[in-house]
Design a protein around this motif. Structure first.
Motif, PDB file in Angstrom:
ATOM      1  N   LYS A  20       0.814  -1.220   0.000  1.00  0.00           N
ATOM      2  CA  LYS A  20       0.000   0.000   0.000  1.00  0.00           C
ATOM      3  C   LYS A  20       0.843   1.263   0.000  1.00  0.00           C
ATOM      4  CE  LYS A  20      -0.551   0.215   5.040  1.00  0.00           C
ATOM      5  NZ  LYS A  20      -1.534   0.234   6.152  1.00  0.00           N
ATOM      6  N   TRP A  21       2.126   1.147   0.348  1.00  0.00           N
ATOM      7  CA  TRP A  21       3.018   2.309   0.360  1.00  0.00           C
ATOM      8  C   TRP A  21       3.685   2.540  -0.985  1.00  0.00           C
ATOM      9  CZ3 TRP A  21       2.430   5.054   4.653  1.00  0.00           C
ATOM     10  CH2 TRP A  21       2.059   4.414   5.829  1.00  0.00           C
ATOM     11  N   LEU A  22       3.448   1.676  -1.950  1.00  0.00           N
ATOM     12  CA  LEU A  22       4.186   1.726  -3.216  1.00  0.00           C
ATOM     13  C   LEU A  22       3.329   2.225  -4.376  1.00  0.00           C
ATOM     14  CD1 LEU A  22       6.104  -1.673  -2.909  1.00  0.00           C
ATOM     15  CD2 LEU A  22       6.909   0.619  -2.295  1.00  0.00           C
ATOM     16  N   GLY A  23       2.284   2.988  -4.086  1.00  0.00           N
ATOM     17  CA  GLY A  23       1.398   3.460  -5.148  1.00  0.00           C
ATOM     18  C   GLY A  23       1.607   4.906  -5.531  1.00  0.00           C
ATOM     19  N   TRP A  24       2.729   5.511  -5.134  1.00  0.00           N
ATOM     20  CA  TRP A  24       2.952   6.935  -5.395  1.00  0.00           C
ATOM     21  C   TRP A  24       3.587   7.137  -6.765  1.00  0.00           C
ATOM     22  CZ3 TRP A  24       0.765  10.292  -2.089  1.00  0.00           C
ATOM     23  CH2 TRP A  24       0.404   9.809  -0.843  1.00  0.00           C
ATOM     24  N   TYR A  25       2.815   6.876  -7.797  1.00  0.00           N
ATOM     25  CA  TYR A  25       3.241   7.143  -9.168  1.00  0.00           C
ATOM     26  C   TYR A  25       2.015   7.468 -10.000  1.00  0.00           C
ATOM     27  CZ  TYR A  25       1.811   2.273  -9.966  1.00  0.00           C
ATOM     28  OH  TYR A  25       1.101   1.098 -10.035  1.00  0.00           O
ATOM     29  N   ASN A  26       2.227   7.978 -11.170  1.00  0.00           N
ATOM     30  CA  ASN A  26       1.135   8.440 -12.030  1.00  0.00           C
ATOM     31  C   ASN A  26       0.510   7.238 -12.733  1.00  0.00           C
ATOM     32  OD1 ASN A  26      -0.568  10.236 -13.290  1.00  0.00           O
ATOM     33  ND2 ASN A  26       0.895  10.831 -14.850  1.00  0.00           N
ATOM     34  N   MET A  27      -0.395   6.586 -12.070  1.00  0.00           N
ATOM     35  CA  MET A  27      -0.990   5.347 -12.556  1.00  0.00           C
ATOM     36  C   MET A  27      -1.986   5.610 -13.679  1.00  0.00           C
ATOM     37  SD  MET A  27      -3.122   2.505 -10.349  1.00  0.00           S
ATOM     38  CE  MET A  27      -1.823   2.442  -9.098  1.00  0.00           C
ATOM     39  N   PRO A  28      -1.972   4.813 -14.735  1.00  0.00           N
ATOM     40  CA  PRO A  28      -2.982   4.968 -15.795  1.00  0.00           C
ATOM     41  C   PRO A  28      -4.319   4.394 -15.349  1.00  0.00           C
ATOM     42  CG  PRO A  28      -1.580   3.089 -16.264  1.00  0.00           C
ATOM     43  CD  PRO A  28      -1.006   3.740 -15.029  1.00  0.00           C
ATOM     44  N   GLY A  29      -5.344   4.596 -16.174  1.00  0.00           N
ATOM     45  CA  GLY A  29      -6.647   3.999 -15.903  1.00  0.00           C
ATOM     46  C   GLY A  29      -7.376   4.592 -14.723  1.00  0.00           C
ATOM     47  N   SER A  30      -7.181   5.890 -14.449  1.00  0.00           N
ATOM     48  CA  SER A  30      -7.812   6.502 -13.275  1.00  0.00           C
ATOM     49  C   SER A  30      -9.334   6.435 -13.355  1.00  0.00           C
ATOM     50  CB  SER A  30      -7.359   7.959 -13.134  1.00  0.00           C
ATOM     51  OG  SER A  30      -7.656   8.703 -14.310  1.00  0.00           O
ATOM     52  N   TYR A  31      -9.899   6.563 -14.548  1.00  0.00           N
ATOM     53  CA  TYR A  31     -11.357   6.530 -14.684  1.00  0.00           C
ATOM     54  C   TYR A  31     -11.907   5.158 -14.314  1.00  0.00           C
ATOM     55  CZ  TYR A  31     -15.977   6.622 -16.853  1.00  0.00           C
ATOM     56  OH  TYR A  31     -17.316   6.518 -17.078  1.00  0.00           O
ATOM     57  N   SER A  32     -11.262   4.094 -14.780  1.00  0.00           N
ATOM     58  CA  SER A  32     -11.740   2.744 -14.495  1.00  0.00           C
ATOM     59  C   SER A  32     -11.602   2.405 -13.022  1.00  0.00           C
ATOM     60  CB  SER A  32     -10.963   1.724 -15.341  1.00  0.00           C
ATOM     61  OG  SER A  32     -11.196   1.939 -16.724  1.00  0.00           O
ATOM     62  N   ILE A  33     -10.503   2.841 -12.406  1.00  0.00           N
ATOM     63  CA  ILE A  33     -10.315   2.592 -10.975  1.00  0.00           C
ATOM     64  C   ILE A  33     -11.405   3.298 -10.176  1.00  0.00           C
ATOM     65  CG2 ILE A  33      -8.764   2.902  -9.020  1.00  0.00           C
ATOM     66  CD1 ILE A  33      -6.444   2.742 -10.946  1.00  0.00           C
ATOM     67  N   ALA A  34     -11.655   4.578 -10.504  1.00  0.00           N
ATOM     68  CA  ALA A  34     -12.668   5.352  -9.785  1.00  0.00           C
ATOM     69  C   ALA A  34     -14.043   4.717  -9.929  1.00  0.00           C
ATOM     70  CB  ALA A  34     -12.688   6.785 -10.299  1.00  0.00           C
ATOM     71  N   ARG A  35     -14.375   4.255 -11.114  1.00  0.00           N
ATOM     72  CA  ARG A  35     -15.687   3.651 -11.343  1.00  0.00           C
ATOM     73  C   ARG A  35     -15.834   2.331 -10.580  1.00  0.00           C
ATOM     74  NH1 ARG A  35     -16.970   1.901 -17.357  1.00  0.00           N
ATOM     75  NH2 ARG A  35     -15.349   0.423 -16.744  1.00  0.00           N
ATOM     76  N   THR A  36     -14.747   1.575 -10.459  1.00  0.00           N
ATOM     77  CA  THR A  36     -14.808   0.278  -9.785  1.00  0.00           C
ATOM     78  C   THR A  36     -14.909   0.420  -8.272  1.00  0.00           C
ATOM     79  OG1 THR A  36     -13.549  -0.777 -11.566  1.00  0.00           O
ATOM     80  CG2 THR A  36     -13.617  -1.908  -9.436  1.00  0.00           C
ATOM     81  N   ILE A  37     -13.986   1.189  -7.674  1.00  0.00           N
ATOM     82  CA  ILE A  37     -13.989   1.286  -6.213  1.00  0.00           C
ATOM     83  C   ILE A  37     -15.055   2.256  -5.720  1.00  0.00           C
ATOM     84  CG2 ILE A  37     -11.541   0.745  -6.165  1.00  0.00           C
ATOM     85  CD1 ILE A  37     -10.980   3.640  -5.445  1.00  0.00           C
ATOM     86  N   GLY A  38     -15.499   3.187  -6.576  1.00  0.00           N
ATOM     87  CA  GLY A  38     -16.516   4.142  -6.154  1.00  0.00           C
ATOM     88  C   GLY A  38     -17.843   3.487  -5.845  1.00  0.00           C
ATOM     89  N   GLN A  39     -18.112   2.328  -6.445  1.00  0.00           N
ATOM     90  CA  GLN A  39     -19.364   1.623  -6.186  1.00  0.00           C
ATOM     91  C   GLN A  39     -19.424   1.036  -4.781  1.00  0.00           C
ATOM     92  OE1 GLN A  39     -19.807  -1.274  -9.279  1.00  0.00           O
ATOM     93  NE2 GLN A  39     -20.020   0.235 -10.894  1.00  0.00           N
ATOM     94  N   LEU A  40     -18.271   0.977  -4.100  1.00  0.00           N
ATOM     95  CA  LEU A  40     -18.252   0.442  -2.742  1.00  0.00           C
ATOM     96  C   LEU A  40     -18.715   1.467  -1.721  1.00  0.00           C
ATOM     97  CD1 LEU A  40     -14.826  -1.423  -2.869  1.00  0.00           C
ATOM     98  CD2 LEU A  40     -17.096  -2.396  -3.196  1.00  0.00           C
ATOM     99  N   ALA A  41     -18.600   2.764  -2.048  1.00  0.00           N
ATOM    100  CA  ALA A  41     -19.058   3.802  -1.126  1.00  0.00           C
ATOM    101  C   ALA A  41     -20.569   3.707  -0.981  1.00  0.00           C
ATOM    102  CB  ALA A  41     -18.644   5.177  -1.640  1.00  0.00           C
TER     103      ALA A  41
END
Length: 296
Positions: free
Chosen positions: A43-64
């Protein structure tokens, strides 16, 4: 004033399409997020400009889970569990036949499915003798398994950590390069990508992954039996509790901020904001900055 002369300043074209990078790399980005719970310290190794931000937001946003988040990130009526959303559930396992109790389960759970997948990954040993229909047979001995403790976290691997530093260093170097030539649009977008993905990795990676086992009743016979799939059989041997966990157990992923999971919603909102801003601001940057953005 920029510290250095801006490279490619006389170029007659720009990489305006780089603004839609949030659509690209979604499968790889989701794979990185869904496996973040399996490795210690990932969890500490995610500090980079990751692609696919829209898909990630759509996937994890449904958990809120609140009226606000449900409107921003609509969910189906039959909301899947967190484990299903992260690819840790949702597939049925093979048929199970208990040799002593006579219990027959037409389908097992996700752990049964993973057990059958494991049995098919090894290099088969061909047994000479009578010719029958080709069938894989694997043996799983669970007699020495502690049924009260199942470790779901893999130890930290130094090689994986060093490899994870490559995208991190690349993103920061690209960000610094944009600042040195005075391209503040691309600088801001790379920095926002680093921050948003880093925070998301930390929040999602803070969830607790465990296995919900199934204890056997006192005096129950051993759970020895067969997992049967098409052209594959797994012979399992051991106490009832660990075998019940394979046939009836499930992964449990406990996210932070229950029951509304506002942190997950805020991370999704941050990723969506990054995606929308890069559509507007990346075309305003220089060609050099756009190349740095794409490189990161």
């Amino acid at each position: 004033m920029p510290l250095l002369d801006r490279p490619l300043s006389n170029a007659e074209f720009t990489l305006d399409v780089s603004g839609i990078a949030g659509f690209f790399g979604s499968q790889e980005a989701l794979a990185a997020i869904t496996t973040i719970h399996l490795f210690k310290g990932k969890k500490w190794l995610g500090w980079y400009n990751m692609p696919g931000s829209y898909s990630i937001a759509r996937t994890i946003g449904q958990l809120a889970n609140s009226n606000v988040w449900d409107r921003l990130f609509p969910r189906p009526d039959d909301v899947a569990l967190a484990a299903s959303s992260f690819g840790l559930d949702g597939k049925l396992g093979p048929k199970y036949i208990a040799s002593m109790s006579g219990t027959v389960l037409q389908t097992t759970g996700y752990l049964g499915y993973l057990t059958m997948v494991w049995s098919k990954e090894g290099q088969p040993v061909k047994i000479e003798g009578r010719y029958t229909m080709p069938t894989r047979v694997a043996f799983l001995d669970l007699r020495d398994v502690d049924s009260q403790r199942y470790d779901t976290i893999l130890p930290r691997d130094l090689t994986h950590t060093l490899l994870a530093l490559i995208p991190i260093l690349t993103s920061f170097m690209a960000c610094i390069a944009c600042a040195m030539v005075g391209d503040w649009f691309c600088f801001a977008m790379i920095l926002l990508g680093i921050v948003s993905c880093g925070i998301t990795s930390f929040v999602v990676g803070s969830a607790k992954l465990s296995i919900e086992g199934r204890r056997s009743a006192p005096g129950a016979p051993h759970g020895d039996g067969l997992l049967i799939d098409t052209n594959a059989i797994v012979v399992v041997r051991g106490d009832n509790s660990p075998i019940n966990t394979i046939t009836r157990g499930r992964f449990s992923l406990r996210l932070v901020g229950s029951p509304h999971y506002n942190r997950i919603g805020l991370c999704s909102l941050l990723l969506i904001t990054q995606f929308l801003l890069q559509l507007l601001l990346i075309p305003q940057g220089s060609l050099f900055g756009q190349i740095m953005r794409r490189s990161s």
